[in-house]
Design a protein around this motif. Structure first.
Motif, PDB file in Angstrom:
ATOM      1  N   ILE A 185       0.834  -1.088  -0.015  1.00  0.00           N
ATOM      2  CA  ILE A 185      -0.108  -0.075  -0.060  1.00  0.00           C
ATOM      3  C   ILE A 185       0.702   1.344  -0.036  1.00  0.00           C
ATOM      4  O   ILE A 185       0.457   2.330   0.061  1.00  0.00           O
ATOM      5  N   ARG A 186       2.210   1.033   0.063  1.00  0.00           N
ATOM      6  CA  ARG A 186       3.323   2.152   0.295  1.00  0.00           C
ATOM      7  C   ARG A 186       2.679   3.201  -0.753  1.00  0.00           C
ATOM      8  O   ARG A 186       2.796   4.401  -0.291  1.00  0.00           O
ATOM      9  N   ASP A 187       2.527   3.037  -2.074  1.00  0.00           N
ATOM     10  CA  ASP A 187       2.558   4.158  -3.011  1.00  0.00           C
ATOM     11  C   ASP A 187       1.186   4.825  -2.891  1.00  0.00           C
ATOM     12  O   ASP A 187       1.296   6.185  -3.030  1.00  0.00           O
ATOM     13  N   HIS A 188       0.189   4.344  -2.419  1.00  0.00           N
ATOM     14  CA  HIS A 188      -0.839   5.037  -2.111  1.00  0.00           C
ATOM     15  C   HIS A 188      -0.752   5.974  -1.031  1.00  0.00           C
ATOM     16  O   HIS A 188      -1.185   7.135  -0.869  1.00  0.00           O
ATOM     17  N   VAL A 189       0.030   5.409   0.059  1.00  0.00           N
ATOM     18  CA  VAL A 189       0.021   6.206   1.121  1.00  0.00           C
ATOM     19  C   VAL A 189       1.105   7.461   0.835  1.00  0.00           C
ATOM     20  O   VAL A 189       0.951   8.731   1.098  1.00  0.00           O
ATOM     21  N   ALA A 190       2.102   7.341  -0.100  1.00  0.00           N
ATOM     22  CA  ALA A 190       3.058   8.167  -0.164  1.00  0.00           C
ATOM     23  C   ALA A 190       2.223   9.108  -1.182  1.00  0.00           C
ATOM     24  O   ALA A 190       2.484  10.263  -0.832  1.00  0.00           O
ATOM     25  N   ALA A 191       1.363   9.041  -2.045  1.00  0.00           N
ATOM     26  CA  ALA A 191       0.715  10.058  -2.837  1.00  0.00           C
ATOM     27  C   ALA A 191       0.042  10.944  -1.836  1.00  0.00           C
ATOM     28  O   ALA A 191      -0.225  12.207  -1.828  1.00  0.00           O
ATOM     29  N   VAL A 192      -0.786  10.453  -0.767  1.00  0.00           N
ATOM     30  CA  VAL A 192      -1.427  11.297   0.258  1.00  0.00           C
ATOM     31  C   VAL A 192      -0.525  11.935   1.025  1.00  0.00           C
ATOM     32  O   VAL A 192      -0.796  13.402   1.094  1.00  0.00           O
ATOM     33  N   LEU A 193       0.570  11.470   1.549  1.00  0.00           N
ATOM     34  CA  LEU A 193       1.433  12.174   2.033  1.00  0.00           C
ATOM     35  C   LEU A 193       2.304  13.198   1.203  1.00  0.00           C
ATOM     36  O   LEU A 193       2.508  14.674   1.802  1.00  0.00           O
ATOM     37  N   GLU A 194       2.526  13.197   0.102  1.00  0.00           N
ATOM     38  CA  GLU A 194       3.169  14.119  -0.852  1.00  0.00           C
ATOM     39  C   GLU A 194       2.319  15.307  -1.002  1.00  0.00           C
ATOM     40  O   GLU A 194       2.584  16.235  -1.124  1.00  0.00           O
ATOM     41  N   LEU A 195       0.846  14.711  -1.160  1.00  0.00           N
ATOM     42  CA  LEU A 195       0.048  15.855  -1.382  1.00  0.00           C
ATOM     43  C   LEU A 195      -0.090  16.697  -0.021  1.00  0.00           C
ATOM     44  O   LEU A 195      -0.308  18.202  -0.285  1.00  0.00           O
ATOM     45  N   ALA A 196      -0.078  16.152   1.112  1.00  0.00           N
ATOM     46  CA  ALA A 196      -0.268  16.949   2.436  1.00  0.00           C
ATOM     47  C   ALA A 196       0.905  17.802   2.438  1.00  0.00           C
ATOM     48  O   ALA A 196       0.835  19.035   2.845  1.00  0.00           O
ATOM     49  N   ILE A 197       2.193  17.319   2.408  1.00  0.00           N
ATOM     50  CA  ILE A 197       3.258  17.953   2.258  1.00  0.00           C
ATOM     51  C   ILE A 197       3.311  19.272   1.349  1.00  0.00           C
ATOM     52  O   ILE A 197       3.694  20.433   1.746  1.00  0.00           O
ATOM     53  N   ALA A 198       2.833  19.018   0.129  1.00  0.00           N
ATOM     54  CA  ALA A 198       2.812  20.080  -0.905  1.00  0.00           C
ATOM     55  C   ALA A 198       1.891  21.199  -0.486  1.00  0.00           C
ATOM     56  O   ALA A 198       2.043  22.428  -0.693  1.00  0.00           O
ATOM     57  N   ASP A 199       0.772  20.669   0.204  1.00  0.00           N
ATOM     58  CA  ASP A 199      -0.169  21.668   0.630  1.00  0.00           C
ATOM     59  C   ASP A 199       0.059  22.421   2.131  1.00  0.00           C
ATOM     60  O   ASP A 199      -0.855  23.154   2.425  1.00  0.00           O
ATOM     61  N   GLY A 200       1.334  22.098   2.517  1.00  0.00           N
ATOM     62  CA  GLY A 200       1.561  22.786   3.696  1.00  0.00           C
ATOM     63  C   GLY A 200       0.762  22.147   4.986  1.00  0.00           C
ATOM     64  O   GLY A 200       0.650  22.845   6.280  1.00  0.00           O
ATOM     65  N   LYS A 201       0.169  21.031   4.734  1.00  0.00           N
ATOM     66  CA  LYS A 201      -0.599  20.218   5.933  1.00  0.00           C
ATOM     67  C   LYS A 201       0.342  19.085   6.753  1.00  0.00           C
ATOM     68  O   LYS A 201       1.321  18.761   6.199  1.00  0.00           O
TER      69      LYS A 201
END
Length: 280
Positions: A185-201
């Motif tokens: 599931i790593r790639d799915h989790v990474a996509a979530v985390l990368e978007l959160a970081i990009a958005d400053g969350k």
């Protein structure tokens, strides 16, 4: 090290019977400097008290959201009463689905000036709850685990009025087949985390994992490490406490894991949506 529980519920949440004043009093007794309430709002399965809509009952529990005017008035009163003992922050936990985003946008902008903090949660998708097992029914373990993270990602693409992703691997609590391997599931989790970081969350470490007897932290150490490796810094500690006995539970253990095992050097608090780091 600051003691700040950033995920606390009271009787303003439909699944708690604990008066807000009792939670504040207990936090002071435990030596917390800061406390943030994050009461449940779950449009799509729950309605506002003011809505002219039928109330759905699940397991005998009325699915009703927060009485917002009374909530903010109570916060104001307790802030005044405890001004010299603890900082009390006002937040909400938004259980957002893609189709309910317009309702959450309207709610947020109605009370934005009174809010310090928003948790973004995924309690259900397609109107089907994870805690009831309805979403998992008819799906393979791979399908409902991927579907869970994809649901979060699709919400994040379209909704930005939040600060922290709550209990990111919540699906683990309700997975009848056990913990799904992180590698799958790593790639799915990474996509979530990368978007959160990009958005400053940011994300939280939710200490309810101890009371749910989960085999790891929530989110797991793998997710915490991935978040840090991807450049994530903003993280809060929350008990998800619905009673005074749950408030602040395992705070020191969680802080030690973040500092000593994962390598974070700060945890965060919020005021009017602005993050503030505190050395661990």
């Amino acid at each position: 090290m600051i003691k700040a529980d950033y995920h606390v519920h009271s009787a303003f949440s439909r699944d708690s019977q604990t008066p807000m004043a009792d939670q504040v009093k207990r936090a002071v007794e435990l030596g917390f400097q800061e406390l943030c309430f994050a009461e449940h709002v779950d449009y799509g399965i729950a309605v506002d008290p003011s809505e002219d809509a039928p109330i759905v009952y699940l397991s005998g529990q009325p699915m009703v959201n927060v009485d917002y005017p009374t909530y903010f008035a109570t916060l104001a009163s307790l802030r005044q009463e405890y001004a010299d003992r603890i900082r009390i922050r006002g937040g909400l936990e938004f259980g957002v689905q893609v189709e309910t985003i317009p309702q959450f946008e309207k709610l947020y902008h109605a009370y934005e000036d009174q809010l310090d903090f928003i948790l973004l949660s995924c309690h259900q998708a397609e109107g089907k709850g994870f805690w009831t097992g309805e979403f998992q029914e008819g799906r393979t373990q791979q399908e409902y685990n991927e579907g869970y993270y994809d649901a979060i990602y699709h919400v994040m693409q379209n909704y930005k009025d939040y600060n922290i992703l709550a209990h990111l691997d919540l699906i683990v609590r309700y997975d009848p087949a056990g913990v799904y391997p992180f590698a799958k599931i790593r790639d799915h989790v990474a996509a979530v985390l990368e978007l959160a970081i990009a958005d400053g969350k940011g994300i939280e470490i939710n200490t309810s994992s101890w009371r749910y007897h989960l085999p790891d932290t929530q989110p797991s150490r793998d997710i915490l490490k991935l978040y840090k490796d991807l450049g994530g810094k903003i993280i809060t500690i929350g008990s998800d406490g619905h009673t005074t006995s749950q408030l602040g539970a395992h705070y020191e253990e969680a802080a030690a894991i973040l500092r000593d095992e994962i390598g974070f050097d700060a945890i965060y608090t919020f005021e009017k949506g602005k993050p503030c780091g505190h050395k661990l």
